[in-house]
Motif scaffolding. Sequence first.
Motif, PDB file in Angstrom:
ATOM      1  N   SER A 111       0.845  -1.187   0.000  1.00 52.47           N
ATOM      2  CA  SER A 111       0.000   0.000   0.000  1.00 52.47           C
ATOM      3  C   SER A 111       0.884   1.242   0.000  1.00 52.47           C
ATOM      4  O   SER A 111       2.085   1.173   0.283  1.00 52.47           O
ATOM      5  CB  SER A 111      -0.900   0.016   1.243  1.00 52.47           C
ATOM      6  N   ASP A 112       0.295   2.392  -0.310  1.00 51.08           N
ATOM      7  CA  ASP A 112       1.067   3.638  -0.314  1.00 51.08           C
ATOM      8  C   ASP A 112       1.711   3.893   1.046  1.00 51.08           C
ATOM      9  O   ASP A 112       2.821   4.420   1.134  1.00 51.08           O
ATOM     10  CB  ASP A 112       0.159   4.815  -0.678  1.00 51.08           C
ATOM     11  N   LYS A 113       1.004   3.517   2.110  1.00 52.30           N
ATOM     12  CA  LYS A 113       1.538   3.747   3.457  1.00 52.30           C
ATOM     13  C   LYS A 113       2.763   2.900   3.745  1.00 52.30           C
ATOM     14  O   LYS A 113       3.601   3.260   4.570  1.00 52.30           O
ATOM     15  CB  LYS A 113       0.458   3.459   4.504  1.00 52.30           C
ATOM     16  N   GLN A 114       2.876   1.754   3.098  1.00 47.84           N
ATOM     17  CA  GLN A 114       4.005   0.847   3.341  1.00 47.84           C
ATOM     18  C   GLN A 114       5.263   1.237   2.556  1.00 47.84           C
ATOM     19  O   GLN A 114       6.347   0.766   2.870  1.00 47.84           O
ATOM     20  CB  GLN A 114       3.616  -0.590   2.974  1.00 47.84           C
ATOM     21  N   LEU A 115       5.103   2.074   1.535  1.00 49.92           N
ATOM     22  CA  LEU A 115       6.225   2.377   0.648  1.00 49.92           C
ATOM     23  C   LEU A 115       7.398   3.057   1.360  1.00 49.92           C
ATOM     24  O   LEU A 115       8.548   2.673   1.136  1.00 49.92           O
ATOM     25  CB  LEU A 115       5.749   3.214  -0.534  1.00 49.92           C
ATOM     26  N   PRO A 116       7.158   4.073   2.218  1.00 55.04           N
ATOM     27  CA  PRO A 116       8.313   4.679   2.901  1.00 55.04           C
ATOM     28  C   PRO A 116       9.115   3.672   3.723  1.00 55.04           C
ATOM     29  O   PRO A 116      10.357   3.731   3.738  1.00 55.04           O
ATOM     30  CB  PRO A 116       7.667   5.749   3.792  1.00 55.04           C
ATOM     31  N   SER A 117       8.438   2.733   4.394  1.00 52.02           N
ATOM     32  CA  SER A 117       9.162   1.713   5.162  1.00 52.02           C
ATOM     33  C   SER A 117       9.980   0.817   4.251  1.00 52.02           C
ATOM     34  O   SER A 117      11.103   0.428   4.583  1.00 52.02           O
ATOM     35  CB  SER A 117       8.174   0.869   5.982  1.00 52.02           C
ATOM     36  N   PHE A 118       9.414   0.474   3.085  1.00 56.95           N
ATOM     37  CA  PHE A 118      10.160  -0.328   2.114  1.00 56.95           C
ATOM     38  C   PHE A 118      11.417   0.425   1.674  1.00 56.95           C
ATOM     39  O   PHE A 118      12.506  -0.148   1.581  1.00 56.95           O
ATOM     40  CB  PHE A 118       9.283  -0.645   0.904  1.00 56.95           C
TER      41      PHE A 118
END
Length: 338
Positions: free
Chosen positions: A145-152
């Motif tokens: 999800s878009d929210k997970q992208l920064p953590s990735f």
Amino acid sequence: MATPTPSQDPLFSLHSALSQSAPPLVYLCGKERFLVDRAIEAIKLAVLDPATKDFNYDQLFAKEAAAAKILACAKTLPMMAKRRLVLVRDADELTADELASLTKYIEAPAPETCLLFVAEKADLRLRFFNLFKKHGLLLKLDPLSDKQLPSFIETEAKRLKVELERGAAVRLADEIGADLGQLADALERLCCFVPVGQPIRIRDIEEVVVTTRQHSVFELIDAVGAADRSAALTLLAEMQMQREPALKLLALISRHVMKLWQTADLMSHGRPSPGELASALGVMPFVAGKLLDQARKLTLSRVQAMHEAIFHTDRTLKLSKLDDERIMEQLILGLCAT
């Protein structure tokens, strides 16, 4: 540098398992090809000895290989090595009966073999998968999800041993979107750009990363919503100048319109705040705010018509011999007229 947590690294459970010894059974299930391919490579490195890998690696395709063939390969002893790898691609093509015929092996897998299945989907209700979870590793790798992208992005930065300025991960995610391959590639390019020992800054991203920007998609939809054909075609031309394939541009527009449709639908049942919408759609709050602004200017039926036009354009791009740029221009003109 801190070790990535399960919430940051989609492959955390796989890396944990490989740090001990590659499991005898692994099932990779999901549509995120970047993560699936990276997981396969990690397993190959963990299982195969480079000197003997040609003798101890079998790749099968479920459409062509019956369960008996899979079993025969799995039971074959390694040659001049401790382990061997059997990769079964398109494993979702195996029938329920074929999976049932593999359950005896799943209950007692050969320790010398790592039997790796790769599929886009799996019916987890089947006994095969219940047994698999007990005796092996089953990992779902769906798009983030878009929210997970920064953590990735932060996890990738740790892998590359580079620091990120505060807010840089969010900026890069906003710039590129959910294409994990492009995100990883952008980070590697940024690592070559910034001096050794220096963090990647937001200004570095704005200078180095040349992509089809998400804000261009917002601007394009704004122009479409206002039926401003000239502005919409100009924005499309600017996006096409980035030399992205038409299908990829269409996917960006489609993804945005789908979120706009979801936003309009939620608004028809109430007045969600940007925070509530961000939570419901899995996007960043500032993106949710922009979606709300656009949805207020477009009716739900208009957004549905836009989605239908995108669907037909997708088929045309795949089947027609017409020029891709002309097809995309026709789409934008049609969206402005809906």
